[in-house]
Design an enzyme around this catalytic site. Sequence first.
Site, mmCIF file in Angstrom:
data_model
loop_
_atom_site.group_PDB
_atom_site.id
_atom_site.type_symbol
_atom_site.label_atom_id
_atom_site.label_comp_id
_atom_site.label_asym_id
_atom_site.label_seq_id
_atom_site.Cartn_x
_atom_site.Cartn_y
_atom_site.Cartn_z
ATOM 1 N N GLU A 1 -4.779 7.549 -3.073
ATOM 2 C CA GLU A 1 -5.290 6.306 -2.504
ATOM 3 C C GLU A 1 -5.591 5.297 -3.620
ATOM 4 O OE1 GLU A 1 -4.779 6.375 0.700
ATOM 5 O OE2 GLU A 1 -5.819 4.526 1.157
ATOM 6 N N HIS B 1 0.833 -1.205 0.000
ATOM 7 C CA HIS B 1 0.000 0.000 0.000
ATOM 8 C C HIS B 1 0.870 1.259 0.000
ATOM 9 C CE1 HIS B 1 -3.694 2.327 1.205
ATOM 10 N NE2 HIS B 1 -2.771 3.128 1.696
ATOM 11 N N GLU B 2 1.778 1.355 0.960
ATOM 12 C CA GLU B 2 2.649 2.534 1.029
ATOM 13 C C GLU B 2 3.562 2.580 -0.197
ATOM 14 O OE1 GLU B 2 1.862 4.804 3.138
ATOM 15 O OE2 GLU B 2 0.507 3.471 4.234
ATOM 16 N N HIS C 1 1.770 4.378 -2.876
ATOM 17 C CA HIS C 1 1.837 5.835 -2.677
ATOM 18 C C HIS C 1 3.200 6.359 -3.129
ATOM 19 C CE1 HIS C 1 -1.890 6.694 -0.573
ATOM 20 N NE2 HIS C 1 -1.660 5.830 0.400
HETATM 21 MG MG MG Z 1 -3.070 5.312 2.130
#
Ligand code: MG
Length: 509
Positions: free
Chosen positions: A308, A278-279, A282
């Site tokens: 997101e 997830h990170e 980003h």
């Molecule tokens: Mg996030």
Amino acid sequence: MVKPYTTSDPEIARLLELSGELFDIRSATELLHWDQETYMPPKGILHRARQLGTLSAIFHAKLTNPEVGELIQKLEDEIHKSHGSHRSYNDTDRALVREMKRAYDKATKIPERLVREMAQATSDGLEAWKIAHKENKFEVFIEPLQRILDLKIEEADLVGYKNSRYDGLLDEYEPDLTSKRVQEVFEPLKEEIRKLLRKLQTSQNKKSKRLLRGQKYPKQIMLQIAEKMLDKIGYDFQAGRQDLSAHPFTINFGHQDVRVTNRYLEADLGSFIFSAIHEGGHALYELGISDTIGNSFLAAGTSLGIHESQSRMWENLIGRSLPFWKYWTPYLQAKLPNQLGSTTPEEIYQEVNEVQPGFIRVEADEITYNLHIIIRLEIEKDLIEKKIKVADLPEVWNTKSQASLGITPPTNSLGVLQDIHWSQGSIGYFPTYTLGNLYAAQFWHKLQTDIPKVYDHIESGNFYPILDWLRENIHWHGSIYRPEELVKKVTGEDLNPKYFIEYLKRKYR
Ligand code: MG
């Protein structure tokens, strides 16, 4: 090699220079924040708070300097005059003026008194929330939350809005987003998700095995696994690093230094892996921004929703797919032979996609997650529009939870007090999580038409075609295009929740 942003217009050049200096101050601020969350010794907090205060005052003074206002005004007039004549202003120039104006307007509209009062109120709010959450005492949080809401209402009124006061707060996280648009998109979604959930619940899934959760996994091995996965999806460790903190986050110190953190829990390899991806999503976004806008206000994701979409695409659409686990299971087996020696990809796939309404948002599956968001969205909108009282929140929360998820939390800590956001003054933030899911599914649909064999690539551990597509279509542009503009440019249509609904239906059929 870094190619400079070239412009023959002296005013654009000056604005770019100012934007670069502001970006530098912000990067230094971010570096102090990162250090505070990772390596700062506890006693460092005393001076750290002061240092952050000084930097934010310098940033504010520089941004609100009358020169900035005059320059923006002049450029706006000239861009307006040049409209249609193909004079020197391109998309990037216009976006730079737009983003600088956005920051300047906000900084000049909100008086320093309000900024200070908000800092105090959220500092008090955070402390009160910690106690209320820990001891399950909602009453401790009532007054501090009311104070924050009063200030947010004042802020929304100063920033301005057309219809709902809540719009003035939404815009902070998702430029141009309105409650009307949120409702248009979220209402059909809510209906479809509830239908899907009812169907799944009656079909009675058998319980999956506990593989990535519930055993003991050594910290060093977890870190190695996450690093390997990040490297494989294209995260450049020459332009970033991975550290541990209380909550996972991604932080950007300017072009080509974007770092990620993760949280270690001994019995939860799954959360470590999904947080890493997830990170990583980003970070890939920020690292993929064009060199030409690398040191300006445009060198950031265009909104939290689009940001997101990048993290959730890697985490869910890719990371929770069966081909992904076909590729990674042998590696995990070798790394953790005692815990995962005889595991199959199908078993992990089943475990990481189990659907079960629960109390806690951050532990929710891809389907019920959005119901958690909608509960929060409806409540914070009603709070800002003064339709409900803070004191009634536990009851409002529990009623909505029962109606939506079919469960009532046994305590407020597991209900209305579970999230930190409101105590930090982050109101209008929650919708961006679900927007991220929707944008991600719409982008993914387009990506699959451009790369029909994408799941074969994933199964063979080749993530570059995906990253290349994302870079070219999304990352490269930074904040040049506004979210809705970007979605239209990439997919040919406005944000449409049908792609996400179709994705869920296909997956959970
Ligand atoms: Mg996030």
